[in-house]
Design an enzyme around this catalytic site. Structure first.
Site, PDB file in Angstrom:
ATOM      1  N   LYS A 221      -0.695   4.488 -99.410  1.00  0.00           N
ATOM      2  CA  LYS A 221      -1.777   5.173-100.113  1.00  0.00           C
ATOM      3  C   LYS A 221      -1.676   6.692 -99.973  1.00  0.00           C
ATOM      4  O   LYS A 221      -0.973   7.225 -99.121  1.00  0.00           O
ATOM      5  CB  LYS A 221      -3.130   4.669 -99.605  1.00  0.00           C
ATOM      6  CG  LYS A 221      -3.455   3.269-100.107  1.00  0.00           C
ATOM      7  CD  LYS A 221      -4.865   2.839 -99.779  1.00  0.00           C
ATOM      8  CE  LYS A 221      -5.193   1.502-100.442  1.00  0.00           C
ATOM      9  NZ  LYS A 221      -6.552   1.024-100.109  1.00  0.00           N
ATOM     10  N   ARG A 255      -2.936  -5.650 -95.278  1.00  0.00           N
ATOM     11  CA  ARG A 255      -2.581  -5.845 -96.694  1.00  0.00           C
ATOM     12  C   ARG A 255      -1.528  -4.805 -97.046  1.00  0.00           C
ATOM     13  O   ARG A 255      -1.802  -3.600 -97.010  1.00  0.00           O
ATOM     14  CB  ARG A 255      -3.823  -5.702 -97.568  1.00  0.00           C
ATOM     15  CG  ARG A 255      -3.584  -5.921 -99.057  1.00  0.00           C
ATOM     16  CD  ARG A 255      -4.884  -5.764 -99.838  1.00  0.00           C
ATOM     17  NE  ARG A 255      -4.691  -5.981-101.257  1.00  0.00           N
ATOM     18  CZ  ARG A 255      -4.339  -5.027-102.131  1.00  0.00           C
ATOM     19  NH1 ARG A 255      -4.160  -3.778-101.696  1.00  0.00           N
ATOM     20  NH2 ARG A 255      -4.184  -5.303-103.418  1.00  0.00           N
TER      21      ARG A 255
END
Length: 274
Positions: A221, A255
């Site tokens: 991210k 995740r």
């Protein structure tokens, strides 16, 4: 802590890995890579052989300012993927990344095991009823607004305190409907500035007050690559560092895009903690 996935009890006291599979053309890291059936199956097979316990399928990109996708288009993308994967990997535990109750319902009826909702029911008031009816584990993420508006909604007085209140309300509602298998996701990158993401990570152990499994999704991210002046493609090392920190703070599920490296994080963490 355990969750019941299609009659299988999954023990999250040993952290598990959830591999990300985007069947979208515009996801921030792997958009458009797995629209071909053979490529999709190859990737699923690789993630499972690398040690993924869950495969999380998304057909609606939730990156900041992502384009709106109709419910019909989301279904057209995701249902064939679910059917194809379970035909070739019938024991796979599929998580469905959706905030729409009709998409969740259709995927569960086609064999999905978990629903992963970025809005925790805020974007579809029927979602909790679907989860209660089908009795599948439900991942509730913290977010404000929608993927199109969330980055303009980052004004908090005490972000972690407000998140704990948010989750407490969601848990109470879920329990009142008889939903038992709940998982909390702090929502890194969703309605949070870069500095707020790191504040939440620094205080992640406080979410253990909710006495529920914790999912952390940090993989590649912008909180990583913007801090390092790099890119999502160059963010694997940073992802590994932050995943390790998340494990030390109580994460039960990671995740990730890169399953093998995350499995190795858990293996080394286990040497110290188990």
């Amino acid at each position: 802590m355990t969750i019941n996935c299609k009659g299988r009890l999954i023990d999250l006291s040993i952290p598990k890995i959830m591999g990300i599979l985007n069947v979208t053309p515009n996801s921030f890291f792997d958009g458009g890579k797995y629209n071909d059936e053979s490529e999709l199956l190859t990737q699923v097979g690789k993630m499972l052989s690398d040690g993924a316990t869950f495969i999380d399928i998304g057909a609606y990109s939730s990156r900041p300012s992502a384009e709106f996708v109709s419910e019909e288009e989301e279904l057209d993308r995701i249902i064939p993927a679910v059917q194809l994967i379970l035909k070739h990997f019938p024991d796979a535990l599929l998580s469905i990344d959706t905030f729409r109750s009709e998409v969740a319902k259709a995927c569960i009826e086609n064999g999905a095991a978990i629903i992963n909702d970025i809005s925790a029911g805020n974007l579809d008031e029927s979602m909790f009823d679907v989860i209660a009816k089908y009795k599948v584990p439900y991942i509730m993420m913290h977010m404000r607004g929608t993927p199109q508006t969330m980055q303009s909604m980052t004004n908090y007085e005490d972000i972690v305190k407000e998140m704990l209140f948010y989750f407490s309300e969601k848990v109470n509602k879920a329990r009142s409907l008889g939903i038992s298998d709940l998982i909390i996701d702090p929502g890194f990158g969703f309605a949070k500035t870069l500095d707020q993401n790191y504040e939440v990570l620094r205080k992640t152990e406080l979410f253990q007050l909710l006495e529920l499994p914790l999912l952390v999704g940090i993989s590649r991210k912008s909180m990583i690559y913007k801090s390092l002046n790099s890119s999502a493609k160059e963010a694997l090392n940073g992802t590994t560092v932050l995943n390790t920190i998340a494990l030390t703070k109580g994460a039960g599920i990671l995740r990730v895009h890169d399953v093998k490296e995350a499995v190795e994080c858990v293996q080394l963490w286990s040497k110290i903690n188990l």
